[in-house]
Design an enzyme around this catalytic site. Structure first.
Site, PDB file in Angstrom:
ATOM      1  N   HIS A 176       1.225   0.704   8.433  1.00 12.97           N
ATOM      2  CA  HIS A 176       0.263   1.615   7.813  1.00 12.97           C
ATOM      3  C   HIS A 176      -1.106   0.976   7.599  1.00 12.97           C
ATOM      4  O   HIS A 176      -1.214  -0.220   7.400  1.00 12.97           O
ATOM      5  CB  HIS A 176       0.773   2.069   6.441  1.00 12.97           C
ATOM      6  CG  HIS A 176       2.132   2.669   6.470  1.00 12.97           C
ATOM      7  ND1 HIS A 176       3.035   2.473   5.456  1.00 12.97           N
ATOM      8  CD2 HIS A 176       2.751   3.455   7.374  1.00 12.97           C
ATOM      9  CE1 HIS A 176       4.152   3.122   5.728  1.00 12.97           C
ATOM     10  NE2 HIS A 176       4.007   3.713   6.897  1.00 12.97           N
ATOM     11  N   LYS A 187      -4.607  -4.830   0.120  1.00 15.23           N
ATOM     12  CA  LYS A 187      -3.316  -4.831  -0.583  1.00 15.23           C
ATOM     13  C   LYS A 187      -2.962  -6.264  -0.956  1.00 15.23           C
ATOM     14  O   LYS A 187      -3.242  -7.197  -0.218  1.00 15.23           O
ATOM     15  CB  LYS A 187      -2.201  -4.292   0.321  1.00 15.23           C
ATOM     16  CG  LYS A 187      -2.367  -2.866   0.751  1.00 15.23           C
ATOM     17  CD  LYS A 187      -1.238  -2.472   1.698  1.00 15.23           C
ATOM     18  CE  LYS A 187      -1.439  -1.085   2.259  1.00 15.23           C
ATOM     19  NZ  LYS A 187      -0.389  -0.751   3.247  1.00 15.23           N
ATOM     20  N   TYR A 207       3.100  -4.037  -5.387  1.00 18.69           N
ATOM     21  CA  TYR A 207       1.809  -4.324  -4.777  1.00 18.69           C
ATOM     22  C   TYR A 207       0.661  -3.606  -5.461  1.00 18.69           C
ATOM     23  O   TYR A 207       0.814  -2.542  -6.027  1.00 18.69           O
ATOM     24  CB  TYR A 207       1.830  -4.081  -3.271  1.00 18.69           C
ATOM     25  CG  TYR A 207       2.165  -2.695  -2.786  1.00 18.69           C
ATOM     26  CD1 TYR A 207       1.172  -1.857  -2.303  1.00 18.69           C
ATOM     27  CD2 TYR A 207       3.475  -2.240  -2.766  1.00 18.69           C
ATOM     28  CE1 TYR A 207       1.473  -0.597  -1.821  1.00 18.69           C
ATOM     29  CE2 TYR A 207       3.787  -0.984  -2.281  1.00 18.69           C
ATOM     30  CZ  TYR A 207       2.779  -0.168  -1.814  1.00 18.69           C
ATOM     31  OH  TYR A 207       3.082   1.085  -1.342  1.00 18.69           O
ATOM     32  N   ASP A 237       7.050   7.177  10.328  1.00 16.31           N
ATOM     33  CA  ASP A 237       6.810   5.839  10.882  1.00 16.31           C
ATOM     34  C   ASP A 237       7.351   5.707  12.303  1.00 16.31           C
ATOM     35  O   ASP A 237       6.830   4.940  13.097  1.00 16.31           O
ATOM     36  CB  ASP A 237       7.411   4.768   9.978  1.00 16.31           C
ATOM     37  CG  ASP A 237       6.630   4.601   8.690  1.00 16.31           C
ATOM     38  OD1 ASP A 237       5.492   5.115   8.603  1.00 16.31           O
ATOM     39  OD2 ASP A 237       7.148   3.966   7.761  1.00 16.31           O
TER      40      ASP A 237
END
Length: 182
Positions: free
Chosen positions: A62, A72, A132, A168
């Protein structure tokens, strides 16, 4: 915190520096001043948890495009993952290259994924959890992805992929390299 730049410029492995005594240890897990000193985007707007029931669960690859491109910073807090990043920045010397690392509750390592990178994880243990921080809000219209098993990427996952979302699995294969994706 100890910052080690990966072979992909701007992406860092971050290790803690535990201060130990008879009770255990204390360590800094995030510091905006240390991020800033390394030229890293230290803006945090969301904190997320990814819980995965089974080993072999894949999430990725992603990324978000501008104006919602995101940095991130993630750590596996339970179990273990294989984390892969792909440099998709247009003017980068490492464009199209990827880097993978095992993050686990046992090794307590973290990965800093800067803007302009696709990102995905594969769980290596059942009952795995990842925590995260992200620099931008999730913006569905800016979300993009690359196919995790695309031969053009050449990623060698260390565990069979058993679980993956339809989304995905359906990202398009690269037919013209990375042209036009970032």
């Amino acid at each position: 915190m100890l910052f080690e730049e990966t072979p992909l410029r701007g992406a860092f492995i971050v290790d803690i520096e535990p201060m130990e005594d008879h009770r255990g240890f204390f360590a800094r897990a995030f510091c905006s001043q240390e991020f800033e000193a390394h030229g890293i985007n230290n803006r945090i707007v969301q904190a997320n948890i990814s819980y995965n029931r089974k080993a072999g669960t894949l999430r990725g690859m992603h990324y978000q495009v501008p104006p919602a491109a995101e940095t991130k910073f993630l750590r596996c807090t339970r179990g273990a993952i294989y984390d892969v990043i792909i440099d998709i920045r247009e003017n980068s010397a490492t464009r199209g290259q990827h880097f993978g690392i095992e993050l686990s509750a046992a090794n307590r390592r973290a990965l800093l994924v800067p803007e302009g990178f696709a990102h995905g994880i594969l769980t290596l243990a059942d009952e795995t959890e990842v925590f995260y921080l992200v620099s931008e809000f999730y913006t569905p219209g800016c979300e993009r992805g690359l196919r995790f098993e695309d031969p053009a990427l050449g990623i060698r996952w260390p565990h069979p992929v058993i679980e993956v979302s339809d989304k995905d699995r359906s990202w398009p294969l690269l037919t013209n390299g990375l042209n036009g994706i970032w």
